[in-house]
Motif scaffolding. Structure first.
Motif, short mmCIF file in Angstrom:
data_model
loop_
_atom_site.label_atom_id
_atom_site.label_comp_id
_atom_site.label_asym_id
_atom_site.label_seq_id
_atom_site.Cartn_x
_atom_site.Cartn_y
_atom_site.Cartn_z
N ARG A 113 1.13 -1.01 0.36
CA ARG A 113 -0.27 0.59 -0.54
C ARG A 113 0.25 0.90 -0.41
O ARG A 113 0.84 2.04 -0.69
CB ARG A 113 -0.93 -0.17 1.43
CG ARG A 113 -1.72 0.91 0.91
CD ARG A 113 -2.86 1.15 2.86
NE ARG A 113 -3.53 -0.32 3.05
CZ ARG A 113 -4.61 -0.56 2.79
NH1 ARG A 113 -5.37 0.30 1.58
NH2 ARG A 113 -5.26 -1.44 2.31
N LYS A 129 -7.10 8.73 -2.61
CA LYS A 129 -7.73 8.04 -1.28
C LYS A 129 -8.74 7.15 -1.67
O LYS A 129 -8.78 5.80 -0.84
CB LYS A 129 -9.31 8.71 -1.87
CG LYS A 129 -10.75 8.57 -1.21
CD LYS A 129 -11.66 9.66 -1.28
CE LYS A 129 -12.96 9.21 0.07
NZ LYS A 129 -13.88 10.36 -0.81
N ALA A 130 -7.97 6.51 -3.15
CA ALA A 130 -8.54 4.67 -3.51
C ALA A 130 -7.34 4.01 -3.68
O ALA A 130 -7.63 3.40 -2.74
CB ALA A 130 -8.40 5.26 -5.09
N LYS A 132 -5.55 4.73 -0.40
CA LYS A 132 -5.74 4.41 1.16
C LYS A 132 -7.25 4.09 1.50
O LYS A 132 -7.03 2.54 2.55
CB LYS A 132 -6.38 6.11 1.62
CG LYS A 132 -5.31 6.66 1.88
CD LYS A 132 -5.23 8.03 2.07
CE LYS A 132 -3.89 8.82 2.16
NZ LYS A 132 -4.18 10.66 2.30
N GLN A 133 -8.18 3.69 0.29
CA GLN A 133 -9.61 3.07 0.88
C GLN A 133 -8.93 1.53 1.19
O GLN A 133 -10.24 1.03 1.11
CB GLN A 133 -10.88 3.74 0.32
CG GLN A 133 -10.43 4.99 1.39
CD GLN A 133 -11.96 6.19 0.90
OE1 GLN A 133 -12.44 5.96 0.04
NE2 GLN A 133 -12.12 7.14 2.12
N THR A 135 -8.86 -1.93 -0.13
CA THR A 135 -8.93 -3.40 0.25
C THR A 135 -7.88 -4.28 -0.69
O THR A 135 -8.03 -4.69 -1.38
CB THR A 135 -10.05 -4.55 1.02
OG1 THR A 135 -11.32 -4.01 1.99
CG2 THR A 135 -10.08 -5.89 1.74
N TYR A 379 -6.53 -5.71 -5.02
CA TYR A 379 -7.36 -5.35 -4.55
C TYR A 379 -8.71 -5.52 -5.28
O TYR A 379 -9.37 -5.21 -6.63
CB TYR A 379 -6.80 -3.93 -4.49
CG TYR A 379 -7.15 -3.17 -5.60
CD1 TYR A 379 -7.76 -2.51 -5.47
CD2 TYR A 379 -5.75 -2.59 -6.38
CE1 TYR A 379 -7.97 -1.31 -7.02
CE2 TYR A 379 -5.88 -2.45 -7.39
CZ TYR A 379 -6.63 -1.49 -7.36
OH TYR A 379 -6.96 -0.68 -8.37
N ARG A 381 -12.16 -1.85 -4.55
CA ARG A 381 -12.30 -0.43 -3.77
C ARG A 381 -13.83 -1.00 -4.31
O ARG A 381 -13.85 -0.43 -6.51
CB ARG A 381 -11.46 0.01 -4.66
CG ARG A 381 -12.43 1.28 -4.03
CD ARG A 381 -10.91 3.12 -4.68
NE ARG A 381 -11.79 3.91 -4.19
CZ ARG A 381 -12.26 4.98 -4.52
NH1 ARG A 381 -12.61 4.97 -5.90
NH2 ARG A 381 -12.26 5.83 -3.73
N LYS A 382 -14.53 -0.49 -3.59
CA LYS A 382 -16.66 -0.19 -4.65
C LYS A 382 -16.63 -2.02 -5.12
O LYS A 382 -16.64 -2.75 -4.31
CB LYS A 382 -16.68 1.18 -4.77
CG LYS A 382 -16.20 2.10 -4.15
CD LYS A 382 -16.66 3.28 -4.72
CE LYS A 382 -16.29 4.74 -4.05
NZ LYS A 382 -17.16 6.21 -4.90
#
Length: 414
Positions: A113, A129-130, A132-133, A135, A379, A381-382
């Motif tokens: 990360r 932001k992506a 950091k957020q 998974t 990863y 994301r959304k």
């Protein structure tokens, strides 16, 4: 776990080898091996460093794949750790790299990360932001194999060249016979570095009048047709200009640029009506000579074995751990590396270089095999599930599907 460049196998699957861990090939020592001639019946001291007669079949030895054929293990060699057959026994000066740390490919989620964040912050207008957020759902460590052969060649040829001659010594044929171009000393500044060197061949000078200006040293100025004058650009050759006075009436005044003559001094020839000859630089004569061009060229060809899906061009651009290297006037192909594709392409590339550059003088060859660590990081994301790669010992990042690559107006568009 598979060899570098091979699919991953588990402990209970075919092809699993206990000598490998973490998906990265781990040679554990460095040694330069030189083979002598084995003499049957001689005492052990006489046969030191010699090849024993014939291989030995070791189907049940720990650390050896079933059915493999090897020579007897060398003193101090642990057959349970790494492969001892990556180097052709006929090659001299063979070098193994020290142990490769599995940490090069086995990075943690936090490290992955942070490397991604560092990369995103270096890109113009990318959002962090992506990174950091997101998974990170899994990291697949693997290795690619980068084989490269370099052939360093030399070629020589002569051409006629010249310089403006303003007087001085002339080294013509009367001073001796010009040497053969291969008798003229010239060495490269470094091996495997492409460059051209230029040397005047002795005893080839010949002074002649300049053929461009017929020995005059100048040319007729085409800008002013040798008159030294050109039409005034301010008044267009009229000698006067029109201006509006304070009372609003237009008045005719003498041109201040040409003082009413309608002409200006030619800026190209400064009024002389002629320009200096660019070939002889005004010296009227040229010194002709033979110029030797020595061309040192490094011809490089590589082959990548990879199963991670990362671009081969990206893999070529980074470094890894060198597990094999050899340098000689003529190298021999790798023949016993555990990945057959490497052996096949080593033989192909060595043969291609032999045929392609046979007309050139070959100074040196070298080839090497590097293990490039690669971590494929999956990863979410959304609703997006994708991955990025961390590769090379430099830990570079490749993330073509990163979700926040759009500029949101923070940059002015010209």
């Amino acid at each position: 776990m598979a060899l570098p460049g091979q699919p991953m196998d588990g402990p209970s699957q075919p092809g699993y080898d206990p000598r490998l861990s973490g998906g990265v090939y781990q040679p554990s020592y460095q040694v330069v091996t030189t083979y002598g001639t084995y003499q049957p019946g001689a005492n052990p001291g006489q046969n030191q460093g010699a090849n024993p007669p014939g291989p030995t079949h070791m189907p049940n030895q720990p650390g050896y794949p079933p059915g493999a054929t090897y020579g007897p293990p060398q003193p101090g060699y642990n057959p349970a750790v790494n492969y001892g057959t990556g180097l052709p026994p006929s090659q001299q000066g063979m070098v193994r790299a020290p142990e490769i740390s599995t940490s090069a490919a086995n990075i943690t989620e936090e490290e992955a990360r942070q490397l991604l964040l560092d990369y995103v912050n270096q890109q113009s207008c990318w959002g962090s932001k992506a990174a950091k957020q997101m998974t990170i759902e899994g990291i697949n460590p693997s290795s690619a194999l980068h084989y490269q052969l370099e052939t360093f060649t030399e070629s020589r040829y002569t051409s006629r060249d010249y310089k403006p001659y303003s007087g001085g010594p002339v080294d013509g044929p009367g001073n001796g016979t010009p040497p053969d171009i291969w008798d003229m000393p010239c060495t490269p500044r470094g091996l495997f570095i492409s460059e051209n060197r230029y040397i005047e061949v002795p005893h080839t000078d010949n002074v002649q009048p300049c053929d461009s200006c017929q020995g005059q040293g100048y040319h007729r100025c085409n800008n002013c047709q040798a008159s030294g004058k050109v039409t005034c650009s301010s008044c267009s050759g009229k000698g006067h200009t029109w201006e509006t006075g304070q009372d609003g009436q237009r008045e005719q005044k003498k041109c201040t640029w040409c003082h009413g003559s309608g002409q200006q001094v030619c800026s190209r020839c400064n009024g002389s009506g002629r320009t200096e000859c660019t070939k002889c630089r005004g010296h009227c004569q040229l010194r002709y000579y033979l110029l030797l061009t020595v061309s040192f060229v490094n011809h490089a060809t590589s082959h990548i074995v990879d199963r991670s899906g990362l671009s081969k061009d990206l893999i070529r651009s980074v470094s890894g751990a060198i597990v094999f290297q050899q340098q000689d006037k003529q190298v021999t192909p790798m023949t016993k590396y555990p990945v057959a594709e490497i052996n096949e392409h080593s033989a192909r590339i060595v043969d291609e270089h032999r045929r392609s550059y046979s007309s050139l003088t070959q100074l040196q060859q070298r080839h090497k095999l590097s293990v490039i660590p690669i971590s494929q990081c999956w990863y979410k994301r959304k609703k997006t599930n994708t991955c990025f790669w961390v590769y090379g010992t430099e830990h570079l990042v490749h993330t073509p599907d990163y979700p926040q690559q759009t500029c949101y107006g923070c940059c002015s568009i010209l």
